[in-house]
Design an enzyme around this catalytic site. Sequence first.
Site, short mmCIF file in Angstrom:
data_model
loop_
_atom_site.label_atom_id
_atom_site.label_comp_id
_atom_site.label_asym_id
_atom_site.label_seq_id
_atom_site.Cartn_x
_atom_site.Cartn_y
_atom_site.Cartn_z
N LYS A 66 36.80 34.27 37.90
CA LYS A 66 36.80 35.73 37.84
C LYS A 66 38.03 36.34 37.14
O LYS A 66 37.94 37.40 36.54
CB LYS A 66 36.71 36.32 39.25
N ASP A 107 31.95 44.30 42.58
CA ASP A 107 32.26 44.06 44.00
C ASP A 107 32.69 45.35 44.70
O ASP A 107 32.43 45.53 45.89
CB ASP A 107 33.39 43.02 44.14
#
Length: 272
Positions: A66, A107
Amino acid sequence: MPQKKYCVIGYPIRHSLSPRIHNREFKKRGVKGRYRAVEVKPENLAVFMKNFGERFEGGNVTIPHKEKIMRFLEWVSPEARAIGAVNTIVKRVGRGGKAQLCGYNTDVVGCREALRENGVKVLKNKCVLVVGAGGAARAVVYGLTKAGAQVTVANRTLAHAKKLARAFGAYATSLSAFNPSDFDLIINTTSVGMWPHTKESPLPNLVAHLAAHANKLPLVMDIIYRPRLTKFLKDAKKGGCRIITGETMFLAQARASFQLFLSSTSPKTLIR
Ligand code: ATR
């Protein structure tokens, strides 16, 4: 019309739920798309990303890529940049007709949406305890502080909690030095309790703590979705708290990613 290809990359990736979720969504909407999981070892990330844009329209990124993925993208959203992590890639045609890989972080939306679905519509001035100070915590803390919540980061290594708290205007504490009843909401962002370590919890004394302060119980959420009911959530339930599973947040972030995938291609070309 050729099929649009998407993927989720990570290591390990075998147990990812993403292909099932996205392929089901493509089917439901009559979109000619296919989504698969690709295992990419950290040492192979640069090679894999070299011709990503020729093979895929977009995809998702998970642990451990990520953060590192950002250097292979032409554009990263301000939100993902502030968090320091990208979990969604979309290929967009930029000026001059050149395709660009763009990075986003869904997220934040996923966390907020999971809370909203469970009745937490306003976060302003809510006292939230975020357990953990790693990559996952950054997105959660960013989203909560942006929404006006008063966030405290509790972490095994206090120095990591302090660093994260400083970056986003939150407070920091160690794992043993707080009272759960001081908070409206507690969110676990560590990987403690994730399958196969299902007997572990980041707050082993949670039940006793809750019993001692049963007059004011927090809402408790985990971002782990395997298992669906972690030890942490089971303990919270035992202590009388309302819980939100990690699955709720996972599905919400997947929906947000899917919207970004669709937004990159005109409905005419994507939808049969
Ligand atoms: P991610 O990017 O998935 O969030 P990470 O960056 O490795 O993963 O972060 C893991 C988090 O879980 C950290 O906050 C870590 O605490 P430390 O900063 O002290 O390392 C926390 N963590 C990991 N194992 C833990 C354990 N056994 N007990 C408590 N916290 C733990």
